[in-house]
Scaffold this active site. Structure first.
Site, PDB file in Angstrom:
ATOM      1  CG  HIS A   1       4.957  -5.367 -12.045  1.00 19.98           C
ATOM      2  ND1 HIS A   1       3.725  -4.967 -11.579  1.00 19.98           N
ATOM      3  CD2 HIS A   1       5.857  -4.506 -11.486  1.00 19.98           C
ATOM      4  CE1 HIS A   1       3.869  -3.919 -10.785  1.00 19.98           C
ATOM      5  NE2 HIS A   1       5.154  -3.622 -10.708  1.00 19.98           N
TER       6      HIS A   1
ATOM      7  NE  ARG B   1      -2.504  -0.765   3.575  1.00 19.28           N
ATOM      8  CZ  ARG B   1      -2.530  -1.851   4.350  1.00 19.28           C
ATOM      9  NH1 ARG B   1      -3.093  -2.955   3.905  1.00 19.28           N
ATOM     10  NH2 ARG B   1      -1.987  -1.826   5.553  1.00 19.28           N
TER      11      ARG B   1
ATOM     12  CE1 TYR C   1     -10.400  -5.936  -2.344  1.00 17.62           C
ATOM     13  CE2 TYR C   1     -10.992  -3.784  -1.464  1.00 17.62           C
ATOM     14  CZ  TYR C   1     -10.883  -5.152  -1.314  1.00 17.62           C
ATOM     15  OH  TYR C   1     -11.265  -5.738  -0.142  1.00 17.62           O
TER      16      TYR C   1
END
Length: 557
Positions: free
Chosen positions: A461, A419, A434
């Site tokens: 990624h 986070r 989300y």
């Protein structure tokens, strides 16, 4: 007076009586008192020490709880102050609005953006920490390490060549074909500037009046998705692969591709609900034009260091050009820092290890030898991009909310680390992946929403690394989906204390060593052992598992 004396006497009589020697020894004889007195005194001293230690622990716990409560209070205060937005200042080119239209616009903006991210005035954390001399000393230590890297390189080159070698062949190679990179970026940016804005403007202008609003929305939504997948997704990747861009040039295009796709999605996602809310209000006769953002707002958003669209952001009054210059110079310094890390720590190791037999011993040595360069690359990427680069653009745009990261280095759980490491990307994933997933599932599948976020992050990624390195080796994907998910649940937010921070750093260091080791081995194996006519399965199989050369390599970098 008598009543006062009586109260004083009562208070004195209520005071606890201090124990005496006779009390400690009971009613026994004097011999027993002397024989047990020493033991009783020692027992009292030990109890006193225990009480003192308990008081110290209680003080530590109270201070920690007080600090956490103060931080939570300040965060809530900032969020509440941000929610109390002042009246919007009309833009220079905006048409004048009536009081009824302004109130309607504020209501629609609050319904669509009230629950989202709040932008407030705040500095970057490192800018505040660097004002402390103790923290700034750590920055000076990294500068001293860079100086040592430069000196060692110059001395070794002077010993080998008999002269100072000041060429930067590696930098010239990784940033090759730069003019084509600039042209590709300009084309991408112009397409993002024109297509999403035009599609939304066309849809919003006709949706309120159209009899087939759903069909109209599906048509323009399909065009937007087609543009995202083909125009902004496939074409830049095709240009990169077709022209065999070197790694750094490839990273520029692919990272900008991902950034612009996320910004285009945020622009559509934040503005469509406002138009839909106005269309549902049958009693409203307000025009749609105030809900369509101005082109200047959209252009500002494309350059702003955030992935969450707002019509306006908190702005600083002035631009500190000296601050901008210092940040850009620090980015340049980090670039040369990374160059010396690869030249001194990575290339000499992997140029030779790629010719050795792939076994467990070589793998373990490779991973642990790669931890130092991996950690340095991690720190450099964080400092150069998340701090220096984003702060430089924020200063030039007078963008006041500089919370691009939080104190991720203090994390005691990987959930907190995810986070706080990159707040810019985390906000986009949280609100648009989300939260939207929970809204569609009516908040029934939170674990599935978290899994979706991890999967999307891992895929993106791995896509970036596969395109930029020119081979598919899903090391980062496996680390994200396997160890990342596992640590997210094992090292959760309830894990407190210094030991969990040590565990977090140990796992992070080890992961960086695995990434640097495996990707570097595969990079050299792809060049030492090229396949003439590879099949699809051979392309998926890592070349480093079977590439062993007995002669000197022909490629040095």
């Amino acid at each position: 007076m008598e009543s006062g004396d009586d109260s004083v006497l009562r208070c004195r009589s209520a005071l606890p009586k201090m124990p005496t020697i006779s009390d400690l020894g009971g009613e026994g004889s004097n011999g027993e008192i002397h024989s047990n007195g020493k033991m009783e005194v020692e027992r009292l001293i030990s109890k006193k020490l225990q009480l003192k230690r308990k008081a110290e622990h209680l003080k530590f716990d109270l201070m920690r709880q007080f600090d956490s409560q103060v931080l939570e209070f300040m965060d809530s205060l900032i969020e509440e102050s941000a929610s109390l937005e002042p009246a919007p200042v009309p833009a220079v080119f905006s048409p004048p609005l009536s009081d009824k239209e302004r109130s309607k616009l504020r209501h629609l903006q609050g319904s669509s953006q009230g629950q989202g991210k709040q932008f407030v005035f705040r500095r970057s954390l490192l800018d505040e920490l660097f004002e402390v001399n103790h923290i700034r000393t750590i920055y000076h230590m990294f500068i001293a390490l860079l100086i040592l890297f430069i000196l060692s390189t110059l001395v070794v080159d002077f010993i080998d060549e008999g002269r100072l070698v000041l060429d930067f062949d590696l930098l010239v190679y990784v940033f090759g074909q730069f003019p084509l990179v600039v042209i590709t970026w300009i084309c991408m940016f112009l397409s993002v500037l024109v297509v999403p804005y035009s599609l939304f403007h066309t849809w919003a202008s006709h949706y309120h009046e159209s009899r087939h609003g759903t069909l109209w929305s599906l048509l323009l939504g399909a065009l937007f998705l087609l543009y995202q997948g083909l125009g902004l997704g496939f074409l830049p990747t095709f240009v990169v692969v077709k022209n065999s861009f070197p790694p750094a040039s490839c990273f520029i295009i692919i990272l900008e591709q991902v950034r612009l796709m996320m910004k285009a999605h945020s622009y559509i996602r934040e503005n469509v609900p406002k138009v839909l809310a106005l269309a549902k209000d049958k009693s409203s006769s307000s025009p749609v034009s105030p809900l369509i953002p101005q082109l200047s707002h959209y252009i500002y958003f494309l350059f702003a260091p955030t992935l969450i669209y707002r019509d306006k952001y908190p702005r600083n009054p002035i631009i500190r050009w000296s601050y901008v210059a210092s940040k850009l110079l620090q980015v340049l310094g980090c670039l040369f820092y990374a160059y010396y890390v690869f030249v001194r720590l990575c290339i000499p190791q992997f140029r030779s290890i790629s010719q050795q037999l792939f076994d467990l011993r070589a793998m373990v040595l490779c991973v642990f030898n790669s931890i130092l360069p991996g950690v340095l690359v991690l720190f450099l990427a964080f400092f150069a991009f998340l701090h220096c680069w984003l702060n430089a653009f924020a200063e030039m745009l007078r963008f006041a909310d500089r919370m691009f990261y939080k104190d991720w280095w203090n994390s005691t759980s990987f959930a907190n680390y995810y986070r706080t490491w990159n707040v810019v990307v985390h906000d986009w994933l949280y609100y648009y992946v989300y939260c939207d997933f929970l809204w569609m599932s009516k908040k029934r599948f939170r674990a599935a929403g978290m899994l979706l976020v991890f999967t999307m992050s891992a895929v993106v990624h791995e896509y970036i690394l596969a395109i930029c390195f020119g081979f598919f080796y899903p090391v980062l994907f496996c680390l994200f989906m396997c160890f990342g998910m596992m640590f997210n649940f094992i090292l959760h937010d309830r894990r407190k204390g210094p030991i969990w921070n040590v565990i977090m750093w140990t796992a992070l260091f080890l992961g960086q060593g695995v990434i640097i080791c495996l990707y570097s081995q595969e990079w050299y194996a792809q060049r030492y052992c090229p396949l003439q006519e590879p099949s699809f399965l051979e392309l998926l199989k890592p070349r480093s598992w079977s590439c062993h050369l007995q002669t000197n390599p022909a490629v040095d970098s």
